[in-house]
Design a protein around this motif. Structure first.
Motif, mmCIF file in Angstrom:
data_model
loop_
_atom_site.group_PDB
_atom_site.id
_atom_site.type_symbol
_atom_site.label_atom_id
_atom_site.label_comp_id
_atom_site.label_asym_id
_atom_site.label_seq_id
_atom_site.Cartn_x
_atom_site.Cartn_y
_atom_site.Cartn_z
ATOM 1 N N ARG A 42 0.834 -1.205 0.000
ATOM 2 C CA ARG A 42 0.000 0.000 0.000
ATOM 3 C C ARG A 42 0.868 1.253 0.000
ATOM 4 N N ILE A 43 1.940 1.249 0.774
ATOM 5 C CA ILE A 43 2.828 2.419 0.853
ATOM 6 C C ILE A 43 3.530 2.653 -0.483
ATOM 7 N N VAL A 44 4.042 1.598 -1.099
ATOM 8 C CA VAL A 44 4.755 1.745 -2.371
ATOM 9 C C VAL A 44 3.798 2.219 -3.468
ATOM 10 N N GLU A 45 2.622 1.623 -3.546
ATOM 11 C CA GLU A 45 1.659 2.016 -4.568
ATOM 12 C C GLU A 45 1.184 3.453 -4.370
ATOM 13 N N ALA A 46 0.961 3.836 -3.097
ATOM 14 C CA ALA A 46 0.494 5.198 -2.827
ATOM 15 C C ALA A 46 1.572 6.228 -3.110
ATOM 16 N N ARG A 47 2.817 5.864 -2.897
ATOM 17 C CA ARG A 47 3.920 6.812 -3.066
ATOM 18 C C ARG A 47 4.424 6.890 -4.504
ATOM 19 N N TRP A 48 4.415 5.758 -5.235
ATOM 20 C CA TRP A 48 5.096 5.716 -6.523
ATOM 21 C C TRP A 48 4.210 5.363 -7.715
ATOM 22 N N LEU A 49 3.064 4.764 -7.480
ATOM 23 C CA LEU A 49 2.253 4.301 -8.608
ATOM 24 C C LEU A 49 0.906 4.993 -8.708
ATOM 25 N N ALA A 50 0.665 5.995 -7.898
ATOM 26 C CA ALA A 50 -0.610 6.703 -7.932
ATOM 27 C C ALA A 50 -0.624 7.717 -9.071
ATOM 28 N N ASP A 51 -1.794 7.935 -9.657
ATOM 29 C CA ASP A 51 -1.931 8.870 -10.767
ATOM 30 C C ASP A 51 -2.026 10.315 -10.312
ATOM 31 N N ASP A 52 -2.292 10.546 -9.037
ATOM 32 C CA ASP A 52 -2.497 11.917 -8.551
ATOM 33 C C ASP A 52 -1.235 12.552 -7.994
ATOM 34 N N GLY A 53 -0.083 11.977 -8.306
ATOM 35 C CA GLY A 53 1.165 12.556 -7.833
ATOM 36 C C GLY A 53 1.733 11.881 -6.606
ATOM 37 N N GLY A 54 0.966 10.993 -5.987
ATOM 38 C CA GLY A 54 1.487 10.240 -4.859
ATOM 39 C C GLY A 54 1.168 10.862 -3.514
ATOM 40 N N ALA A 55 1.053 10.002 -2.512
ATOM 41 C CA ALA A 55 0.766 10.461 -1.145
ATOM 42 C C ALA A 55 2.059 10.865 -0.451
ATOM 43 N N THR A 56 1.943 11.749 0.530
ATOM 44 C CA THR A 56 3.107 12.168 1.305
ATOM 45 C C THR A 56 3.346 11.206 2.456
ATOM 46 N N LEU A 57 4.525 11.287 3.030
ATOM 47 C CA LEU A 57 4.837 10.451 4.193
ATOM 48 C C LEU A 57 3.885 10.740 5.343
ATOM 49 N N HIS A 58 3.553 11.995 5.523
ATOM 50 C CA HIS A 58 2.673 12.368 6.645
ATOM 51 C C HIS A 58 1.252 11.865 6.423
ATOM 52 N N GLU A 59 0.773 11.849 5.197
ATOM 53 C CA GLU A 59 -0.557 11.325 4.910
ATOM 54 C C GLU A 59 -0.636 9.836 5.214
ATOM 55 N N LEU A 60 0.400 9.105 4.805
ATOM 56 C CA LEU A 60 0.427 7.674 5.080
ATOM 57 C C LEU A 60 0.652 7.399 6.568
ATOM 58 N N GLU B 170 -2.625 7.572 8.121
ATOM 59 C CA GLU B 170 -3.452 6.421 7.747
ATOM 60 C C GLU B 170 -3.131 5.195 8.578
ATOM 61 N N PHE B 171 -1.832 4.957 8.834
ATOM 62 C CA PHE B 171 -1.426 3.756 9.559
ATOM 63 C C PHE B 171 -1.178 4.005 11.045
ATOM 64 N N GLY B 172 -1.256 5.259 11.478
ATOM 65 C CA GLY B 172 -1.082 5.576 12.885
ATOM 66 C C GLY B 172 0.341 5.422 13.369
ATOM 67 N N VAL B 173 1.310 5.699 12.507
ATOM 68 C CA VAL B 173 2.723 5.650 12.889
ATOM 69 C C VAL B 173 3.376 6.973 12.499
ATOM 70 N N SER B 174 4.667 7.095 12.786
ATOM 71 C CA SER B 174 5.370 8.327 12.436
ATOM 72 C C SER B 174 5.749 8.342 10.960
ATOM 73 N N ALA B 175 6.012 9.542 10.423
ATOM 74 C CA ALA B 175 6.444 9.670 9.033
ATOM 75 C C ALA B 175 7.778 8.978 8.806
ATOM 76 N N GLU B 176 8.650 8.994 9.824
ATOM 77 C CA GLU B 176 9.940 8.325 9.710
ATOM 78 C C GLU B 176 9.756 6.824 9.576
ATOM 79 N N ARG B 177 8.766 6.272 10.297
ATOM 80 C CA ARG B 177 8.504 4.835 10.189
ATOM 81 C C ARG B 177 8.010 4.479 8.790
ATOM 82 N N ILE B 178 7.159 5.338 8.200
ATOM 83 C CA ILE B 178 6.702 5.112 6.823
ATOM 84 C C ILE B 178 7.879 5.133 5.869
ATOM 85 N N ARG B 179 8.807 6.069 6.072
ATOM 86 C CA ARG B 179 9.992 6.155 5.194
ATOM 87 C C ARG B 179 10.825 4.888 5.285
ATOM 88 N N GLN B 180 10.971 4.337 6.501
ATOM 89 C CA GLN B 180 11.746 3.115 6.679
ATOM 90 C C GLN B 180 11.089 1.929 5.976
#
Length: 287
Positions: A235-253, A256-266
């Motif tokens: 879900r993170i890879v598709e939202a960040r790299w394969l979305a047609d709307d430019g992709g979701a940000t780390l903070h948005e994800l 969504e998952f209730g974790v920190s932006a740094e954890r999403i980046r990892q």
């Protein structure tokens, strides 16, 4: 009291010979007349004074332009470019320097003619650096004949101009080459033009089939690599790299998952590394 000098103006129409006769009929200024006119232009921006300075030196441009007749360019164009250099010289001339306008203008006239020749002598410019320009405008006169340079001649010319012998030979090769039209002239039914020998290999049937097959393999490889991820990573890879709307940000994800932006980046970095390894293994197996 400063005098005004009425000078005849050559006709802009008619042949080149008529123009040359016209400019040669304009008398040269005396040192006193030239200084007075130059002072009027320098101190008061008197355009009539500048005009008379230019007109009285048009014959100088014609004389200099004739020295470049061997380059195969229209004499009228060379004179026109030289006139531009003359006007630049008049604009920059300082009458109190103790130098006549003739001596000062020669550099500006030649500079404009040189630039015009280098722009138009060949479709591809033959001289772009300072040493190349020096060679271009001196090599022809320094050669002893029309035959190719000998090693001795190349070293002599290089020594006199302060360049390398190999630069002398390179310029000789450039100057001896000729432009070749890519397309044939209209009505020329004999032979082939260079464009007839050019092929677009990109659209060759086997190349196109190979590319289509490669694209399919790449697409399938991406699908297989995504299938190997856990749902959250996918879900993170598709939202960040394969979305047609430019992709979701780390903070948005992260929200969504209730974790920190740094954890999403990892998670993202680890997932991309896993996908890269999976695609690389697939490509190696297909070779």
């Amino acid at each position: 009291m400063t005098a005004t000098f009425a000078l005849p103006v050559p006709s802009a129409s008619g042949s080149l010979e008529q123009y040359i006769q016209g400019v040669n009929s304009i008398p040269m200024l005396t040192a006193e007349e030239e200084h007075a006119l130059a002072t009027r232009f320098s101190e008061h921006q008197d355009l009539e004074a500048a005009k008379q300075l230019v007109l009285s030196h048009l014959r100088v441009v014609v004389s200099i332009a004739r020295g470049y007749a061997g380059y195969g360019l229209p004499q009228a164009d060379l004179i026109q470019e030289g006139n531009i250099g003359l006007m630049k010289a008049v604009k920059r001339f300082e009458p109190n320097r103790g130098v006549r306008l003739f001596s000062f203008a020669v550099h500006w006239i030649k500079a404009e003619i040189h630039e015009f020749i280098l722009r138009n002598w060949r479709l591809v410019r033959v001289a772009t650096t300072k040493p190349q320009r020096k060679l271009f405008f001196n090599l022809r006169s320094m050669k002893s004949g029309f035959s190719a340079l000998t090693d001795k001649e190349a070293h002599r010319i290089a020594s006199e101009l302060g360049v390398k012998p190999e630069e002398v030979r390179e310029m000789e090769t450039r100057m001896s080459g000729q432009d070749i039209a890519l397309m044939a002239d209209e009505g020329d039914d004999e032979g082939f033009a260079p464009i007839d020998w050019l092929a677009d290999s990109e659209h060759e049937p086997t190349r196109r089939l190979e590319k289509q097959a490669f694209d399919r393999l790449q697409s399938q490889g991406l699908i297989d690599a995504l299938d190997a991820l856990d749902p959250r990573s996918r879900r993170i890879v598709e939202a960040r790299w394969l979305a047609d709307d430019g992709g979701a940000t780390l903070h948005e994800l992260a929200a969504e998952f209730g974790v920190s932006a740094e954890r999403i980046r990892q998670i993202e970095a680890k997932a991309l590394q896993k996908m890269k390894a999976a695609i690389g293994t697939r490509d190696a197996a297909l070779v």
